[in-house]
Motif scaffolding. Sequence first.
Motif, mmCIF file in Angstrom:
data_model
loop_
_atom_site.group_PDB
_atom_site.id
_atom_site.type_symbol
_atom_site.label_atom_id
_atom_site.label_comp_id
_atom_site.label_asym_id
_atom_site.label_seq_id
_atom_site.Cartn_x
_atom_site.Cartn_y
_atom_site.Cartn_z
ATOM 1 N N ILE A 166 -21.840 -14.601 -1.196
ATOM 2 C CA ILE A 166 -20.956 -15.294 -2.102
ATOM 3 C C ILE A 166 -19.758 -14.341 -2.186
ATOM 4 O O ILE A 166 -18.713 -14.965 -2.340
ATOM 5 N N SER A 167 -19.958 -13.325 -2.386
ATOM 6 C CA SER A 167 -18.956 -12.483 -2.948
ATOM 7 C C SER A 167 -17.925 -12.209 -1.615
ATOM 8 O O SER A 167 -16.757 -12.384 -1.698
ATOM 9 N N LEU A 168 -18.579 -12.137 -0.403
ATOM 10 C CA LEU A 168 -17.682 -12.228 0.866
ATOM 11 C C LEU A 168 -16.677 -13.503 0.866
ATOM 12 O O LEU A 168 -15.374 -13.502 1.127
ATOM 13 N N LEU A 169 -17.620 -14.688 0.747
ATOM 14 C CA LEU A 169 -16.921 -15.977 1.059
ATOM 15 C C LEU A 169 -15.866 -16.204 -0.333
ATOM 16 O O LEU A 169 -14.842 -16.726 -0.034
ATOM 17 N N THR A 170 -16.180 -15.856 -1.441
ATOM 18 C CA THR A 170 -15.533 -15.926 -2.430
ATOM 19 C C THR A 170 -13.968 -15.125 -2.088
ATOM 20 O O THR A 170 -12.830 -15.631 -2.426
ATOM 21 N N ASN A 171 -14.226 -14.007 -1.863
ATOM 22 C CA ASN A 171 -13.059 -13.080 -1.294
ATOM 23 C C ASN A 171 -12.269 -13.435 -0.010
ATOM 24 O O ASN A 171 -11.087 -13.741 -0.022
ATOM 25 N N THR A 172 -12.775 -14.116 0.763
ATOM 26 C CA THR A 172 -12.205 -14.504 2.001
ATOM 27 C C THR A 172 -11.355 -15.883 1.852
ATOM 28 O O THR A 172 -10.306 -15.759 2.340
ATOM 29 N N PHE A 173 -12.159 -16.809 1.064
ATOM 30 C CA PHE A 173 -11.444 -18.016 0.540
ATOM 31 C C PHE A 173 -10.524 -17.752 -0.561
ATOM 32 O O PHE A 173 -9.622 -18.838 -1.105
ATOM 33 N N ARG A 174 -10.474 -16.540 -1.481
ATOM 34 C CA ARG A 174 -9.902 -16.508 -2.464
ATOM 35 C C ARG A 174 -9.872 -17.707 -3.696
ATOM 36 O O ARG A 174 -9.118 -18.170 -4.246
ATOM 37 N N ASP A 175 -11.365 -17.727 -3.613
ATOM 38 C CA ASP A 175 -11.794 -19.087 -4.313
ATOM 39 C C ASP A 175 -12.998 -18.726 -5.352
ATOM 40 O O ASP A 175 -14.169 -18.601 -5.094
ATOM 41 N N PRO A 176 -12.737 -18.291 -6.691
ATOM 42 C CA PRO A 176 -13.607 -18.047 -7.586
ATOM 43 C C PRO A 176 -14.835 -19.133 -7.945
ATOM 44 O O PRO A 176 -15.784 -18.926 -8.391
ATOM 45 N N ALA A 177 -14.231 -20.317 -7.684
ATOM 46 C CA ALA A 177 -15.088 -21.502 -8.180
ATOM 47 C C ALA A 177 -16.544 -21.391 -7.042
ATOM 48 O O ALA A 177 -17.602 -21.979 -7.515
ATOM 49 N N MET A 178 -16.127 -20.898 -6.063
ATOM 50 C CA MET A 178 -17.329 -20.848 -4.965
ATOM 51 C C MET A 178 -18.467 -19.771 -5.608
ATOM 52 O O MET A 178 -19.610 -20.234 -5.554
ATOM 53 N N MET A 179 -18.016 -18.667 -6.209
ATOM 54 C CA MET A 179 -19.012 -17.924 -6.865
ATOM 55 C C MET A 179 -19.686 -18.494 -7.952
ATOM 56 O O MET A 179 -20.905 -18.481 -8.315
ATOM 57 N N GLU A 180 -18.963 -19.189 -8.780
ATOM 58 C CA GLU A 180 -19.466 -19.964 -10.027
ATOM 59 C C GLU A 180 -20.452 -20.862 -9.380
ATOM 60 O O GLU A 180 -21.716 -21.168 -10.069
ATOM 61 N N ALA A 181 -20.240 -21.745 -8.311
ATOM 62 C CA ALA A 181 -21.116 -22.841 -8.014
ATOM 63 C C ALA A 181 -22.601 -22.116 -7.434
ATOM 64 O O ALA A 181 -23.659 -22.553 -7.619
ATOM 65 N N GLU A 182 -22.182 -21.066 -6.859
ATOM 66 C CA GLU A 182 -23.323 -20.232 -5.969
ATOM 67 C C GLU A 182 -24.240 -19.561 -7.346
ATOM 68 O O GLU A 182 -25.413 -19.695 -7.148
#
Length: 195
Positions: A166-182
Amino acid sequence: MTNSVTRAGGPRGGKRERLAAAAAQVFYERGVEKTTIADIARVAEVPVGNVYYYFKTKDQLIQAAIGAHDRTMREVIAILEQDEDPAERLKGLVRGWIEQRDLAAEYGCPSGTLATELDKRADGLDQELAAVMRGLLDWIETQFRTMGRDDARELAVALLAAYQGISLLTNTFRDPAMMEAEGRRLERWIDSLQL
């Protein structure tokens, strides 16, 4: 894992500690190859010439940054250990990751990013960082084992892998909400594993 340097006001402590914390921060934000000793000196608020008194080479600064990651991890674990419930300790770890979501969106995971970069080198520093990350993995396994789980190692790997992913995806998409949801999903998952 977590950021080794408090961004507000920069690193504090003696010059050696400030340089180690600054190295961890700058390597995280710019990468090892793009970072100069002058960059680290600037963040540490130490004259460039003084850096060589403490660290003769950039590799020694990398080792110091790895040490800063280790100290940060140990400090986080010490705080988490104050909770008697191992599931709550794990959820506290996840909440710490969630709190770092904006940094993850900008730079990824501090340790994971450095591990990826060091893996491309043939100097063994990647193994020093692997030992730090193994310490976290072992601690996570201990929490699951204390929860009565026979599959504690597999669960520990799954939790750490979920965070790295999720750190990689959050960084790739520049979307902190992804980390919060995961992170919220991981908290529910931890709750579902209690016997």
